[in-house]
Enzyme design. Structure first.
Site, PDB file in Angstrom:
ATOM      1  N   ARG A  26     -12.812 -88.714  68.961  1.00  0.00           N
ATOM      2  CA  ARG A  26     -14.019 -88.487  68.170  1.00  0.00           C
ATOM      3  C   ARG A  26     -13.718 -87.564  66.999  1.00  0.00           C
ATOM      4  O   ARG A  26     -12.802 -86.750  67.045  1.00  0.00           O
ATOM      5  CB  ARG A  26     -15.130 -87.891  69.044  1.00  0.00           C
ATOM      6  CG  ARG A  26     -15.596 -88.845  70.141  1.00  0.00           C
ATOM      7  CD  ARG A  26     -16.291 -90.066  69.523  1.00  0.00           C
ATOM      8  NE  ARG A  26     -16.515 -91.136  70.479  1.00  0.00           N
ATOM      9  CZ  ARG A  26     -15.894 -92.315  70.460  1.00  0.00           C
ATOM     10  NH1 ARG A  26     -14.979 -92.582  69.552  1.00  0.00           N
ATOM     11  NH2 ARG A  26     -16.182 -93.238  71.343  1.00  0.00           N
ATOM     12  N   CYS A  27     -14.540 -87.683  65.969  1.00  0.00           N
ATOM     13  CA  CYS A  27     -14.418 -86.898  64.749  1.00  0.00           C
ATOM     14  C   CYS A  27     -14.252 -85.416  65.097  1.00  0.00           C
ATOM     15  O   CYS A  27     -14.984 -84.913  65.952  1.00  0.00           O
ATOM     16  CB  CYS A  27     -15.672 -87.119  63.909  1.00  0.00           C
ATOM     17  SG  CYS A  27     -15.644 -86.307  62.315  1.00  0.00           S
ATOM     18  N   PRO A  28     -13.284 -84.734  64.503  1.00  0.00           N
ATOM     19  CA  PRO A  28     -12.419 -85.148  63.388  1.00  0.00           C
ATOM     20  C   PRO A  28     -11.042 -85.645  63.815  1.00  0.00           C
ATOM     21  O   PRO A  28     -10.172 -85.814  62.978  1.00  0.00           O
ATOM     22  CB  PRO A  28     -12.293 -83.859  62.588  1.00  0.00           C
ATOM     23  CG  PRO A  28     -12.218 -82.794  63.654  1.00  0.00           C
ATOM     24  CD  PRO A  28     -13.175 -83.286  64.738  1.00  0.00           C
ATOM     25  N   ASP A  59     -14.509 -94.765  66.827  1.00  0.00           N
ATOM     26  CA  ASP A  59     -15.504 -93.776  66.415  1.00  0.00           C
ATOM     27  C   ASP A  59     -16.187 -94.274  65.138  1.00  0.00           C
ATOM     28  O   ASP A  59     -15.518 -94.502  64.130  1.00  0.00           O
ATOM     29  CB  ASP A  59     -14.821 -92.434  66.168  1.00  0.00           C
ATOM     30  CG  ASP A  59     -15.793 -91.321  65.800  1.00  0.00           C
ATOM     31  OD1 ASP A  59     -16.996 -91.598  65.623  1.00  0.00           O
ATOM     32  OD2 ASP A  59     -15.340 -90.169  65.690  1.00  0.00           O
ATOM     33  N   SER A  83     -17.721 -92.812  62.887  1.00  0.00           N
ATOM     34  CA  SER A  83     -17.517 -91.953  61.711  1.00  0.00           C
ATOM     35  C   SER A  83     -16.271 -92.341  60.923  1.00  0.00           C
ATOM     36  O   SER A  83     -16.164 -92.004  59.747  1.00  0.00           O
ATOM     37  CB  SER A  83     -17.463 -90.480  62.109  1.00  0.00           C
ATOM     38  OG  SER A  83     -16.291 -90.205  62.840  1.00  0.00           O
TER      39      SER A  83
END
Length: 82
Positions: free
Chosen positions: A18-20, A45, A47
């Site tokens: 997941r981000c980042p 993800d 993002s």
């Protein structure tokens, strides 16, 4: 350009991250590549659909193709602008 994963000289599996984390891994991986080499990134993800194109613009790499219609999302990034 149609999406052709065979263009890749390296692959980065970022599924489950997941981000980042995905973009951080892309940055670390691409740092150790030669200009002109192509990285295939696989991620899930959402993002990354925003972050990876932004990373390429900011760091002067080419996003040569992206497949974001289904999971995993896949991106082909060419190191450098040449």
């Amino acid at each position: 350009m149609s999406f052709n994963p065979e263009l890749a000289t390296k692959t980065l599996e970022a599924e489950g991250l997941r981000c980042p984390e995905p973009v951080m891994m892309v940055r670390k991986t691409i740092r150790n590549m030669q200009d002109g080499e192509v990285l295939l990134v696989k991620a899930d993800d959402p993002s990354t659909t925003r972050d990876i194109p932004s990373f390429c613009r900011f760091m002067d790499h080419q996003l040569i193709a992206a497949q974001t219609d289904q999971l995993p999302y896949q991106y082909l990034i060419k190191k450098g602008l040449e």
